[in-house]
Design an enzyme around this catalytic site. Structure first.
Site, PDB file in Angstrom:
ATOM      1  N   ASN A   9     -52.927 -19.591   4.308  1.00 41.19           N
ATOM      2  CA  ASN A   9     -53.798 -18.728   5.107  1.00 41.19           C
ATOM      3  C   ASN A   9     -55.236 -19.068   4.747  1.00 41.19           C
ATOM      4  O   ASN A   9     -55.718 -18.696   3.690  1.00 41.19           O
ATOM      5  CB  ASN A   9     -53.482 -17.254   4.791  1.00 41.19           C
ATOM      6  CG  ASN A   9     -54.428 -16.299   5.490  1.00 41.19           C
ATOM      7  OD1 ASN A   9     -55.225 -16.709   6.337  1.00 41.19           O
ATOM      8  ND2 ASN A   9     -54.347 -15.028   5.138  1.00 41.19           N
ATOM      9  N   LYS A  11     -57.870 -18.015   6.060  1.00 44.59           N
ATOM     10  CA  LYS A  11     -58.795 -16.904   6.304  1.00 44.59           C
ATOM     11  C   LYS A  11     -60.023 -17.400   7.080  1.00 44.59           C
ATOM     12  O   LYS A  11     -59.898 -18.341   7.865  1.00 44.59           O
ATOM     13  CB  LYS A  11     -59.150 -16.209   4.977  1.00 44.59           C
ATOM     14  CG  LYS A  11     -57.873 -15.812   4.207  1.00 44.59           C
ATOM     15  CD  LYS A  11     -58.087 -14.879   3.066  1.00 44.59           C
ATOM     16  CE  LYS A  11     -56.758 -14.573   2.398  1.00 44.59           C
ATOM     17  NZ  LYS A  11     -56.865 -13.607   1.323  1.00 44.59           N
ATOM     18  N   HIS A  94     -51.922  -8.635   8.109  1.00 38.65           N
ATOM     19  CA  HIS A  94     -52.499  -8.951   6.801  1.00 38.65           C
ATOM     20  C   HIS A  94     -53.307  -7.751   6.314  1.00 38.65           C
ATOM     21  O   HIS A  94     -53.948  -7.056   7.114  1.00 38.65           O
ATOM     22  CB  HIS A  94     -53.375 -10.196   6.905  1.00 38.65           C
ATOM     23  CG  HIS A  94     -53.766 -10.729   5.556  1.00 38.65           C
ATOM     24  ND1 HIS A  94     -54.761 -10.162   4.803  1.00 38.65           N
ATOM     25  CD2 HIS A  94     -53.259 -11.749   4.817  1.00 38.65           C
ATOM     26  CE1 HIS A  94     -54.857 -10.822   3.650  1.00 38.65           C
ATOM     27  NE2 HIS A  94     -53.957 -11.796   3.634  1.00 38.65           N
ATOM     28  N   GLU A  96     -56.090  -7.548   4.986  1.00 41.06           N
ATOM     29  CA  GLU A  96     -57.506  -7.589   5.375  1.00 41.06           C
ATOM     30  C   GLU A  96     -57.686  -7.094   6.808  1.00 41.06           C
ATOM     31  O   GLU A  96     -58.702  -6.487   7.146  1.00 41.06           O
ATOM     32  CB  GLU A  96     -58.055  -9.014   5.179  1.00 41.06           C
ATOM     33  CG  GLU A  96     -58.203  -9.336   3.690  1.00 41.06           C
ATOM     34  CD  GLU A  96     -58.005 -10.790   3.321  1.00 41.06           C
ATOM     35  OE1 GLU A  96     -58.054 -11.659   4.205  1.00 41.06           O
ATOM     36  OE2 GLU A  96     -57.786 -11.051   2.119  1.00 41.06           O
ATOM     37  N   GLU A 166     -47.542  -8.995  -0.191  1.00 45.01           N
ATOM     38  CA  GLU A 166     -48.834  -9.287  -0.803  1.00 45.01           C
ATOM     39  C   GLU A 166     -49.425  -8.007  -1.379  1.00 45.01           C
ATOM     40  O   GLU A 166     -50.074  -7.237  -0.648  1.00 45.01           O
ATOM     41  CB  GLU A 166     -49.804  -9.867   0.244  1.00 45.01           C
ATOM     42  CG  GLU A 166     -49.340 -11.165   0.865  1.00 45.01           C
ATOM     43  CD  GLU A 166     -50.507 -11.987   1.410  1.00 45.01           C
ATOM     44  OE1 GLU A 166     -50.510 -13.191   1.166  1.00 45.01           O
ATOM     45  OE2 GLU A 166     -51.415 -11.420   2.055  1.00 45.01           O
ATOM     46  N   GLY A 172     -56.810 -12.607  -3.995  1.00 45.81           N
ATOM     47  CA  GLY A 172     -58.142 -13.129  -4.267  1.00 45.81           C
ATOM     48  C   GLY A 172     -58.733 -12.659  -5.585  1.00 45.81           C
ATOM     49  O   GLY A 172     -59.920 -12.824  -5.834  1.00 45.81           O
ATOM     50  N   SER A 213     -52.980 -14.525  -5.175  1.00 46.34           N
ATOM     51  CA  SER A 213     -53.375 -15.373  -6.303  1.00 46.34           C
ATOM     52  C   SER A 213     -52.303 -16.397  -6.693  1.00 46.34           C
ATOM     53  O   SER A 213     -52.148 -16.725  -7.873  1.00 46.34           O
ATOM     54  CB  SER A 213     -53.781 -14.520  -7.509  1.00 46.34           C
ATOM     55  OG  SER A 213     -54.921 -13.733  -7.195  1.00 46.34           O
TER      56      SER A 213
HETATM   57  P1  13P Z   1     -55.177 -15.543  -2.393  1.00 47.39           P
HETATM   58  O1  13P Z   1     -54.098 -16.587  -2.566  1.00 47.39           O
HETATM   59  O2  13P Z   1     -56.542 -16.125  -2.246  1.00 47.39           O
HETATM   60  O3  13P Z   1     -55.071 -14.471  -3.431  1.00 47.39           O
HETATM   61  O4  13P Z   1     -54.895 -14.822  -0.974  1.00 47.39           O
HETATM   62  C1  13P Z   1     -53.623 -14.356  -0.707  1.00 47.39           C
HETATM   63  C2  13P Z   1     -53.544 -13.977   0.714  1.00 47.39           C
HETATM   64  O5  13P Z   1     -54.107 -12.990   1.141  1.00 47.39           O
HETATM   65  C3  13P Z   1     -52.782 -14.848   1.612  1.00 47.39           C
HETATM   66  O6  13P Z   1     -52.576 -14.251   2.847  1.00 47.39           O
END
Ligand code: 13P
Length: 252
Positions: A9, A11, A94, A96, A166, A172, A213
């Site tokens: 992803n 983003k 997601h 976010e 997640e 992150g 992560s």
């Molecule tokens: P990270 O791997 O940067 O922690 O992000 C995870 C994520 O949100 C994947 O959709």
């Protein structure tokens, strides 16, 4: 047998030109790996050019979101058919999107139905906040997200769904969940909720990824767990060597 799947992803990162450069770097490393489904999910603006690059490769392409309506006056949105023109997968719900763009279990439900109707493989994200984790509410939260997010979906369609667990506190932050801890949520909360909806056979056949992560250094630990079928990778998916290492580690 659940086939391992690793999705990157990206983003809101990479222009179309940068996306092409990144995929060009990724392709040689991802070429030789059989038995792992691997997918990149760049921003919408890169989908056409990345799609052209990935033609005749085994690398799948996914979008990071879509609207559930077929067309119409929804300024700024992208329809299932528009996604399907380039992609086989779509990330839905997601955290976010839930946090910053007001997505709810109800809108996720509409989107999952629209994705399935369009023949897309939805990668549906669930997971608890740090506050919910600390309060011991993980099971209640992910159970609600699964039951509401997948309400009204038939068992036959359900088998095409991919779920990504997640935990929001692990995204992150570098504070990844332990492999055992993540596996326990899949085994004791997510699969039982799916079993409640569609029966045990379907619950056992649906793939569940871990995300939060995931790195080249810790990925193999997750893939050793019996219920973890792959990973949804954020930051590390932007580093070609790291993403190749993670995909390679997912091979059973
Ligand atoms: P990270 O791997 O940067 O922690 O992000 C995870 C994520 O949100 C994947 O959709």
């Amino acid at each position: 047998m659940r086939r391992p799947l690793v999705a990157g992803n990206w983003k809101m990162n990479k222009t179309a030109a940068q996306a092409v450069a990144l995929v060009n770097e990724l392709m040689p490393g991802l070429k030789g790996i059989s038995d792992v489904e691997r997918v990149v999910c760049p921003p919408f603006t890169s989908l056409p050019s990345v799609h052209d690059l990935l033609k005749n490769t085994e690398i799948g392409l996914g979008a990071q979101n879509m609207h559930f309506k077929a067309s119409g006056a929804y300024t700024g949105e992208v329809s299932p058919e528009m996604v399907k023109e380039f992609c086989q997968y779509v990330i839905l719900g997601h955290s976010e999107r839930r946090q910053y763009f007001a997505e709810t279990d109800a809108t996720v439900n509409e989107k999952v139905k629209a994705a399935l109707a369009m023949g897309l493989t939805p990668i549906v994200c669930v997971g608890e906040t740090e506050k919910e984790y600390d309060a011991g509410e993980t099971k209640a939260v992910v159970t609600r997200q699964i039951l509401a997010g997948f309400a009204g979906i038939a068992a036959a369609d359900a088998e095409k769904i991919v779920v990504a667990y997640e935990p929001i506190w692990a995204i992150g932050t570098g504070k990844a969940a332990t492999a055992e801890g993540a596996n326990a949520v899949l085994k004791d909360s997510i699969r039982p909720a799916m079993s409640q909806l569609w029966g045990e056979a379907a619950a056992q056949s649906i793939r569940i990824l871990y995300g939060g992560s995931v790195s080249a250094a810790n990925a193999a630990e997750y893939f050793k767990q019996p219920d973890i079928d792959g990973a949804l990778v954020g930051g590390a998916s932007l580093k070609p060597a790291d993403f190749v290492t993670i995909v390679t580690a997912a091979k059973k």
